[in-house]
Write a protein that holds these residues in place. Structure first.
Motif, PDB file in Angstrom:
ATOM      1  N   PRO A  15      37.193  32.702  67.821  1.00  0.00           N
ATOM      2  CA  PRO A  15      36.526  33.716  66.987  1.00  0.00           C
ATOM      3  C   PRO A  15      37.472  34.485  66.086  1.00  0.00           C
ATOM      4  O   PRO A  15      37.116  34.815  64.953  1.00  0.00           O
ATOM      5  N   VAL A  16      38.679  34.780  66.565  1.00  0.00           N
ATOM      6  CA  VAL A  16      39.616  35.556  65.750  1.00  0.00           C
ATOM      7  C   VAL A  16      40.085  34.756  64.543  1.00  0.00           C
ATOM      8  O   VAL A  16      40.095  35.252  63.405  1.00  0.00           O
ATOM      9  N   LYS A  17      40.462  33.506  64.780  1.00  0.00           N
ATOM     10  CA  LYS A  17      40.929  32.659  63.675  1.00  0.00           C
ATOM     11  C   LYS A  17      39.809  32.427  62.662  1.00  0.00           C
ATOM     12  O   LYS A  17      40.038  32.453  61.442  1.00  0.00           O
ATOM     13  N   ALA A  18      38.599  32.208  63.160  1.00  0.00           N
ATOM     14  CA  ALA A  18      37.463  31.998  62.259  1.00  0.00           C
ATOM     15  C   ALA A  18      37.163  33.260  61.451  1.00  0.00           C
ATOM     16  O   ALA A  18      36.878  33.194  60.246  1.00  0.00           O
ATOM     17  N   ALA A  19      37.236  34.418  62.117  1.00  0.00           N
ATOM     18  CA  ALA A  19      36.982  35.675  61.415  1.00  0.00           C
ATOM     19  C   ALA A  19      38.049  35.929  60.347  1.00  0.00           C
ATOM     20  O   ALA A  19      37.749  36.390  59.240  1.00  0.00           O
ATOM     21  N   LEU A  20      39.314  35.623  60.677  1.00  0.00           N
ATOM     22  CA  LEU A  20      40.402  35.808  59.711  1.00  0.00           C
ATOM     23  C   LEU A  20      40.223  34.889  58.510  1.00  0.00           C
ATOM     24  O   LEU A  20      40.378  35.313  57.353  1.00  0.00           O
ATOM     25  N   ALA A  21      39.895  33.612  58.781  1.00  0.00           N
ATOM     26  CA  ALA A  21      39.692  32.662  57.686  1.00  0.00           C
ATOM     27  C   ALA A  21      38.517  33.079  56.808  1.00  0.00           C
ATOM     28  O   ALA A  21      38.571  32.960  55.578  1.00  0.00           O
ATOM     29  N   SER A  22      37.457  33.594  57.432  1.00  0.00           N
ATOM     30  CA  SER A  22      36.301  34.069  56.673  1.00  0.00           C
ATOM     31  C   SER A  22      36.644  35.309  55.863  1.00  0.00           C
ATOM     32  O   SER A  22      36.226  35.453  54.708  1.00  0.00           O
ATOM     33  N   PHE A  23      37.392  36.219  56.468  1.00  0.00           N
ATOM     34  CA  PHE A  23      37.827  37.434  55.786  1.00  0.00           C
ATOM     35  C   PHE A  23      38.615  37.084  54.527  1.00  0.00           C
ATOM     36  O   PHE A  23      38.345  37.591  53.435  1.00  0.00           O
ATOM     37  N   MET A  24      39.590  36.193  54.671  1.00  0.00           N
ATOM     38  CA  MET A  24      40.446  35.839  53.541  1.00  0.00           C
ATOM     39  C   MET A  24      39.667  35.081  52.464  1.00  0.00           C
ATOM     40  O   MET A  24      39.876  35.305  51.269  1.00  0.00           O
ATOM     41  N   GLY A  25      38.780  34.183  52.880  1.00  0.00           N
ATOM     42  CA  GLY A  25      37.989  33.449  51.897  1.00  0.00           C
ATOM     43  C   GLY A  25      37.093  34.366  51.082  1.00  0.00           C
ATOM     44  O   GLY A  25      36.993  34.239  49.864  1.00  0.00           O
ATOM     45  N   SER A  26      36.456  35.308  51.767  1.00  0.00           N
ATOM     46  CA  SER A  26      35.619  36.273  51.058  1.00  0.00           C
ATOM     47  C   SER A  26      36.459  37.179  50.164  1.00  0.00           C
ATOM     48  O   SER A  26      36.010  37.602  49.087  1.00  0.00           O
ATOM     49  N   ALA A  27      37.667  37.485  50.621  1.00  0.00           N
ATOM     50  CA  ALA A  27      38.564  38.315  49.799  1.00  0.00           C
ATOM     51  C   ALA A  27      38.889  37.618  48.484  1.00  0.00           C
ATOM     52  O   ALA A  27      38.900  38.249  47.419  1.00  0.00           O
ATOM     53  N   VAL A  28      39.145  36.310  48.564  1.00  0.00           N
ATOM     54  CA  VAL A  28      39.413  35.543  47.345  1.00  0.00           C
ATOM     55  C   VAL A  28      38.193  35.564  46.430  1.00  0.00           C
ATOM     56  O   VAL A  28      38.287  35.838  45.227  1.00  0.00           O
ATOM     57  N   GLU A  29      37.037  35.268  47.015  1.00  0.00           N
ATOM     58  CA  GLU A  29      35.809  35.191  46.222  1.00  0.00           C
ATOM     59  C   GLU A  29      35.519  36.505  45.514  1.00  0.00           C
ATOM     60  O   GLU A  29      35.213  36.533  44.314  1.00  0.00           O
ATOM     61  N   TYR A  30      35.624  37.603  46.245  1.00  0.00           N
ATOM     62  CA  TYR A  30      35.236  38.873  45.648  1.00  0.00           C
ATOM     63  C   TYR A  30      36.357  39.539  44.865  1.00  0.00           C
ATOM     64  O   TYR A  30      36.088  40.416  44.045  1.00  0.00           O
ATOM     65  N   TYR A  31      37.575  39.125  45.089  1.00  0.00           N
ATOM     66  CA  TYR A  31      38.639  39.500  44.154  1.00  0.00           C
ATOM     67  C   TYR A  31      38.272  38.921  42.789  1.00  0.00           C
ATOM     68  O   TYR A  31      38.276  39.619  41.771  1.00  0.00           O
ATOM     69  N   ASP A  32      37.959  37.626  42.799  1.00  0.00           N
ATOM     70  CA  ASP A  32      37.627  36.943  41.546  1.00  0.00           C
ATOM     71  C   ASP A  32      36.374  37.521  40.900  1.00  0.00           C
ATOM     72  O   ASP A  32      36.325  37.756  39.691  1.00  0.00           O
ATOM     73  N   PHE A  33      35.338  37.777  41.719  1.00  0.00           N
ATOM     74  CA  PHE A  33      34.099  38.297  41.171  1.00  0.00           C
ATOM     75  C   PHE A  33      34.252  39.731  40.679  1.00  0.00           C
ATOM     76  O   PHE A  33      33.654  40.114  39.677  1.00  0.00           O
ATOM     77  N   PHE A  34      35.033  40.521  41.378  1.00  0.00           N
ATOM     78  CA  PHE A  34      35.178  41.914  40.959  1.00  0.00           C
ATOM     79  C   PHE A  34      35.946  42.033  39.657  1.00  0.00           C
ATOM     80  O   PHE A  34      35.581  42.830  38.790  1.00  0.00           O
ATOM     81  N   ILE A  35      37.026  41.266  39.505  1.00  0.00           N
ATOM     82  CA  ILE A  35      37.774  41.363  38.253  1.00  0.00           C
ATOM     83  C   ILE A  35      36.923  40.854  37.090  1.00  0.00           C
ATOM     84  O   ILE A  35      37.021  41.354  35.970  1.00  0.00           O
ATOM     85  N   PHE A  36      36.055  39.872  37.365  1.00  0.00           N
ATOM     86  CA  PHE A  36      35.161  39.413  36.297  1.00  0.00           C
ATOM     87  C   PHE A  36      34.145  40.503  35.968  1.00  0.00           C
ATOM     88  O   PHE A  36      33.884  40.782  34.794  1.00  0.00           O
ATOM     89  N   GLY A  37      33.565  41.127  37.006  1.00  0.00           N
ATOM     90  CA  GLY A  37      32.598  42.190  36.766  1.00  0.00           C
ATOM     91  C   GLY A  37      33.204  43.364  36.024  1.00  0.00           C
ATOM     92  O   GLY A  37      32.591  43.919  35.099  1.00  0.00           O
ATOM     93  N   SER A  38      34.414  43.759  36.411  1.00  0.00           N
ATOM     94  CA  SER A  38      35.093  44.861  35.737  1.00  0.00           C
ATOM     95  C   SER A  38      35.413  44.502  34.294  1.00  0.00           C
ATOM     96  O   SER A  38      35.237  45.310  33.382  1.00  0.00           O
ATOM     97  N   ALA A  39      35.878  43.267  34.099  1.00  0.00           N
ATOM     98  CA  ALA A  39      36.207  42.821  32.750  1.00  0.00           C
ATOM     99  C   ALA A  39      34.941  42.722  31.895  1.00  0.00           C
ATOM    100  O   ALA A  39      34.958  43.038  30.701  1.00  0.00           O
ATOM    101  N   ALA A  40      33.829  42.297  32.505  1.00  0.00           N
ATOM    102  CA  ALA A  40      32.567  42.199  31.766  1.00  0.00           C
ATOM    103  C   ALA A  40      32.098  43.573  31.303  1.00  0.00           C
ATOM    104  O   ALA A  40      31.482  43.709  30.245  1.00  0.00           O
ATOM    105  N   ALA A  41      32.395  44.604  32.094  1.00  0.00           N
ATOM    106  CA  ALA A  41      31.975  45.959  31.732  1.00  0.00           C
ATOM    107  C   ALA A  41      32.928  46.617  30.741  1.00  0.00           C
ATOM    108  O   ALA A  41      32.490  47.365  29.862  1.00  0.00           O
ATOM    109  N   LEU A  42      34.235  46.325  30.859  1.00  0.00           N
ATOM    110  CA  LEU A  42      35.236  47.103  30.124  1.00  0.00           C
ATOM    111  C   LEU A  42      36.033  46.327  29.077  1.00  0.00           C
ATOM    112  O   LEU A  42      36.542  46.924  28.132  1.00  0.00           O
TER     113      LEU A  42
END
Length: 439
Positions: A15-42
Motif C-alpha cells: 500500500p505504501v509503494k502504491a500510494a507513493l507512486a499514485s501521489f507522484m503520478g498525480s503530482a506530474v499530471e496536475y503540475y502540468d495541468f495547473f501550469i496550463f490553466g495558469s498560462a491560459a488565464a494569464l
C-alpha cells in the motif's frame, strides 16, 4: 506519507509503494495541468490570441477545456487496456505521454511567429495531455485501492488526489516568479520554463512507478480467468447505473477549476488583484489540502464515503460566494482565510474520498474502465466550466453571482447522485462490484 511499516502483514499488497507512486503520478499530471490553466488565464491570451481582442480570454480558457474532449476517448482506450493487461503498464504509458506533451507546449511558436497555426498546435498538445490524464487518475486510484488493506482503502487511495495538491503547489511556486518578470521576458522565454521543467518530475516518477508490481486483485482475476475480453461490454451491461452515478458525482471537480482557473481571472479582471497574489491564494489552499485530505480519507474509513463526499460538495457551494466577494476587496487576510476554507476545509473532503468512493462501485474486472469513463465524462463539466461561466458574464462586474450559482448547481447534482450510491466502506475488496463474468 504513511510509514513503510504499514506494509507489514499485507501479503502481496504494497500500500505504501502504491500510494507513493499514485501521489507522484498525480503530482506530474496536475503540475502540468495547473501550469496550463495558469498560462491560459494569464499568458496565452497575449501570445496565442492577440487578434481576438475582447474574446481572447474566453478563447484562451477554452483551450484549457479541450483536454476534457480527449479524456472520454482516452478513458475508453486506456480503460480497456488497464483492465486487460494491467494497471501498471498503462500507468507507465500515461506518465510518458503527459510529460512529452507538456514539454512540447513549452516549445510551441507564438501567434506572431506562425499565425493561427500556433493555437492549433496548442490545442493538439492539450488534447494529448487530456488523453494521458484520462488513464492516470483511474489507474492510480485502482492501483492504490487494490493494494490497500480493506479497512484503510480511503486513506491510501486519498494520496492519489493529495498528489494533485503537491503538483499544483510545485507548479504555482514555479509560475509565480514567471508572472513577476518584465513583459518582454515573461511573454518571451519566461512562460516556457515551467513547461520544460515538467521533464524533471516525470523522470523521478518514472523510476518510482517502474518498480511497482501489479495489484493482487488483478493478478487473482488473471489467474482465475476472469479478465474480460471486452471490459466495456461487461461495464455497460452490468454497471451502467454506476457509470452514470460516477459521471454526475464527478461534476464536483468543476469546483477545482472554478477555484484554480476562473477565480484567478475574476480576481485579476474584477478585483484588480496582483497576479502573484491570485496564485498565492491557490498555493495556500493546496498546502492546506495536503494536510486535510489524508484526514478526510481516514474519516471516510470510519464513517463511510457518502457523508464525507456530500459534506465536501455542499460546503464548497456554501463558501464559494464569500471567497469570490473577498476578491473584490483589498483585504488580503480575508482572501487567504476564505481560500483555505473553500479548498482545504470544504472541497478537500470530496476530493480525498472520490477515488475510493467511485472505484468501489466496480469489480476489479472493470474497475479501471468504469472509473476512467465515468470520471472523464463527468470532468467535461470541470474542463469547460471556466469558459462557460466566463461566456455567461462570470468575468464581468457582479459575475460572482453567476459563478456561485454554477458552483451550487454542480454541487447539488453531485450530492444527489452520491445519495443513490451503495455505502461500501465495510465491504471487503474482493466483494466489491456485483458481477464477474468469466472470460
Amino acid at each position: 506519507m504513511p510509514s513503510a511499516s504499514e506494509e507489514h502483514g499485507s501479503g502481496q499488497r504494497t500500500p505504501v509503494k502504491a500510494a507513493l507512486a499514485s501521489f507522484m503520478g498525480s503530482a506530474v499530471e496536475y503540475y502540468d495541468f495547473f501550469i496550463f490553466g495558469s498560462a491560459a488565464a494569464l499568458i496565452f491570451p497575449h501570445i496565442f490570441f492577440p487578434d481576438a481582442d475582447a474574446n481572447a480570454a474566453v478563447m484562451s480558457l477554452a483551450t484549457f477545456g479541450f483536454a476534457y474532449i480527449a479524456r472520454p476517448i482516452g478513458a475508453i482506450i486506456l480503460g480497456h487496456f488497464g483492465d486487460r493487461i494491467g494497471r501498471q503498464k498503462v500507468l507507465m504509458f500515461t506518465l510518458v505521454l503527459m510529460g512529452a506533451s507538456t514539454f512540447a507546449i513549452g516549445c510551441l511558436p507564438t501567434f506572431d511567429q506562425v499565425g493561427w497555426l500556433a493555437p492549433i498546435l496548442l490545442v493538439i498538445a492539450r488534447l494529448m495531455q487530456g488523453l494521458s490524464a484520462a488513464g492516470e487518475q483511474a489507474g492510480a486510484s485502482s492501483m492504490s485501492l487494490e493494494h490497500a488493506p480493506d479497512h484503510r482503502r480511503s486513506f491510501f487511495t486519498s494520496w492519489t488526489l493529495t498528489g494533485t495538491q503537491g503538483g499544483q503547489i510545485l507548479a504555482a511556486m514555479i509560475f509565480i516568479p514567471v508572472v513577476a518578470l518584465p513583459d518582454e521576458i515573461k511573454f518571451g522565454i519566461g512562460w516556457r520554463i515551467p513547461f520544460w521543467l515538467s521533464a524533471v518530475v516525470v523522470v523521478v516518477t518514472f523510476f518510482i512507478r517502474r518498480s511497482l508490481h501489479e495489484t493482487p486483485e488483478f493478478e487473482k482475476a488473471k489467474k482465475n480467468n476472469e479478465i474480460a475480453k471486452l471490459p466495456l461490454a461487461v461495464l455497460l451491461r452490468f454497471h451502467w447505473k454506476d457509470v452514470l452515478r460516477v459521471v454526475l458525482c464527478a461534476f464536483i471537480a468543476a469546483v477545482s477549476t472554478v477555484y484554480g482557473t476562473l477565480a484567478i481571472s475574476y480576481g485579476k479582471t474584477i478585483g484588480n488583484m496582483d497576479e502573484s497574489i491570485t496564485l498565492w491564494l491557490v498555493v495556500a489552499g493546496n498546502i492546506g489540502a495536503l494536510l486535510t485530505q489524508p484526514f478526510f480519507g481516514m474519516l471516510a474509513d470510519r464513517i463511510g464515503r457518502k457523508p464525507v463526499f456530500i459534506y465536501g460538495a455542499l460546503a464548497s457551494a456554501a463558501v464559494m460566494p464569500f471567497y469570490l466577494r473577498s476578491m473584490e476587496t483589498s483585504n488580503t487576510l480575508l482572501q487567504f482565510g476564505l481560500s483555505l476554507l473553500v479548498f482545504s476545509c470544504a472541497y478537500a473532503a470530496a476530493n480525498a474520498v472520490w477515488p475510493s468512493f467511485y472505484a468501489e462501485m466496480f469489480s476489479s474486472q472493470v474497475r479501471f474502465s468504469g472509473l476512467a469513463i465515468g470520471t472523464q465524462l463527468g470532468f467535461l463539466m470541470a474542463g469547460f466550466a471556466p469558459s462557460i461561466v466566463a461566456a455567461l458574464g462570470g468575468l464581468q462586474p457582479g459575475g460572482w453571482v453567476q459563478i456561485s450559482l454554477f458552483t451550487a448547481a454542480i454541487a447539488l447534482i453531485a450530492s444527489i447522485s452520491a445519495l443513490t450510491a451503495r455505502e461500501t466502506y465495510r465491504v471487503p475488496t474482493s466483494q466489491l462490484g456485483h458481477h464477474v463474468v468469466k472470460a
